[in-house]
Design an enzyme around this catalytic site. Structure first.
Site, mmCIF file in Angstrom:
data_model
loop_
_atom_site.group_PDB
_atom_site.id
_atom_site.type_symbol
_atom_site.label_atom_id
_atom_site.label_comp_id
_atom_site.label_asym_id
_atom_site.label_seq_id
_atom_site.Cartn_x
_atom_site.Cartn_y
_atom_site.Cartn_z
ATOM 1 N N CYS A 156 6.432 12.246 1.430
ATOM 2 C CA CYS A 156 5.400 12.345 0.387
ATOM 3 C C CYS A 156 5.109 13.795 0.047
ATOM 4 C CB CYS A 156 4.130 11.641 0.876
ATOM 5 S SG CYS A 156 2.769 11.802 -0.273
ATOM 6 N N CYS B 194 1.344 14.567 -0.502
ATOM 7 C CA CYS B 194 0.552 14.627 0.740
ATOM 8 C C CYS B 194 0.835 15.924 1.511
ATOM 9 C CB CYS B 194 0.892 13.475 1.683
ATOM 10 S SG CYS B 194 1.107 11.901 0.891
ATOM 11 N N ASP B 195 2.098 16.308 1.578
ATOM 12 C CA ASP B 195 2.480 17.341 2.543
ATOM 13 C C ASP B 195 2.972 18.650 1.936
ATOM 14 O OD1 ASP B 195 1.901 15.501 4.519
ATOM 15 O OD2 ASP B 195 3.944 14.702 4.564
#
Ligand code: NAP
Length: 326
Positions: free
Chosen positions: A149, A152-153
């Site tokens: 992701c 997200c990261d």
């Protein structure tokens, strides 16, 4: 298998059981669109959100191809808007996940972590999960340099060097996004031709931070505390080499979330639910919409359309069984 049932909610709920006319499993674009349509038909739908409210799109940085948003819209923002619109007409969202289903008779029984639901109709929109490479080091280093992701990261990889695995739209779209943070992004693809559409291909190839390694696969991810390197294999020459890297993002497609329905609903050879053009599964009263039943289009707009269609058909089905009953 075709199960046709004629008794409308014959069993009464016992203590702790919740009865509903429409139960929707999953809260991505398909589930929330189904909820909107079912709510506007006065069916008071309940949505079990699953682990991730909004599903995959909530993890997408920006959606640029959903009509009505000429400048694009954040994935999370789109989910919030879907949710707000569905709730405005009476949808109830439960932050809960189905753990067992019994579709052998109606009302259909759905067990969750917290409750038992009895539903006259079920709309399954449980989506799909990122496919893994299944190579040594992948599980051990997930969250420590291995990610699925970018939204997200990505932030954790400021000025770092990254590898992206995959050659589809997701891999390219997320690679472009990751260049905001990363020093360099190298796309490793197992062929010498990308699967992604031409628009994304052009944007990727003209991005100065993005490079390609063709005809290659990652066979191992190496590192003690975090990712330090990957083992690459050239699929043509079979040569291997260790390639130092700070992080690896894997975008190689998805697996439909249908394990719950094994032996109860018909699926294709990849595990996607089989539906007809009216979103009907092989069990009367059970509909499916979105990526769980669509290995082909997998777009926010197509999922939303399938969700709306499923809810319209669920409404027809409820009308039919109640008129058969009266
Ligand atoms: P996808 O189109 O199935 O692409 C998966 C990619 O991963 C392919 O390039 C495939 O290689 C590669 N791959 C699969 N298994 C692999 C393995 N074990 N090792 C190495 N590589 C592997 O999946 P996606 O990119 O997630 O896209 C899914 C759907 O969503 C598509 O229909 C896509 O058009 C859509 N989508 C659209 C947008 C957009 O329009 N903006 C954005 C994202 C996704 P091969 O090519 O060799 O098979």
């Amino acid at each position: 298998m075709d199960i046709n049932l004629i008794n409308l909610s014959s069993s009464k709920p016992t203590k702790g059981e919740i009865s509903t006319r429409v139960l929707i499993l999953g809260s991505g674009p398909a589930g929330l669109s189904a909820a909107l349509y079912a709510a506007r038909a006065d069916l008071d739908p309940i949505v079990l959100t699953g682990m991730e409210l909004g599903g995959q799109v909530s993890l997408t940085h920006i959606v640029e191809n959903y009509p009505g948003f000429p400048e694009g819209v954040g994935g999370n923002e789109l989910v919030e808007l879907f949710q707000k619109q569905a709730e405005r007409f009476g949808t109830k969202l439960e932050f809960d996940t189905a753990s067992e289903v019994d579709l052998s008779k109606r009302p259909f029984k759905v067990q969750t972590f917290n409750s038992t639901y009895l539903a006259d109709t079920l709309i399954i929109s449980t989506g799909a999960t990122s496919r893994r490479l299944d190579i040594p080091g992948e599980t051990e280093l997930t969250g420590r340099g291995v990610s699925y992701c970018a939204t997200c990261d990505g932030w954790f990889f400021k000025d770092k060097d990254l590898i992206i695995v995959g050659g589809g739209d997701s891999a390219l779209e997320e690679s472009i996004f990751l260049t905001r943070y990363a020093n360099s992004v190298t796309i490793v693809h197992r062929r010498d031709e990308l699967r992604a559409g031409p628009f994304l291909q052009n944007r990727t190839k003209s991005n100065p931070k993005i490079d390609f390694i063709w005809n290659s696969i990652v066979t191992e991810i190496l590192g003690e505390e975090a990712v330090e390197s990957v083992r690459l294999q050239d699929v043509v020459t079979k040569e291997e080499r260790i390639y130092p890297i700070d992080g690896i993002f894997i975008f190689i497609g998805h697996i439909p979330n249908t394990q719950l329905f094994k032996d109860q609903l018909d699926m294709d050879e990849l595990g996607y639910l089989k539906v007809d053009h009216l979103m009907k599964t092989n069990v009367a009263g059970v509909f499916a919409a979105g990526e769980v039943a669509d290995s082909h289009f997998r777009q926010v707009i197509t999922s939303a359309g399938m969700g709306a269609a499923a809810a319209i058909q669920a409404n027809h089905y409820l009308d039919e069984i109640s008129s058969n009953h009266s």
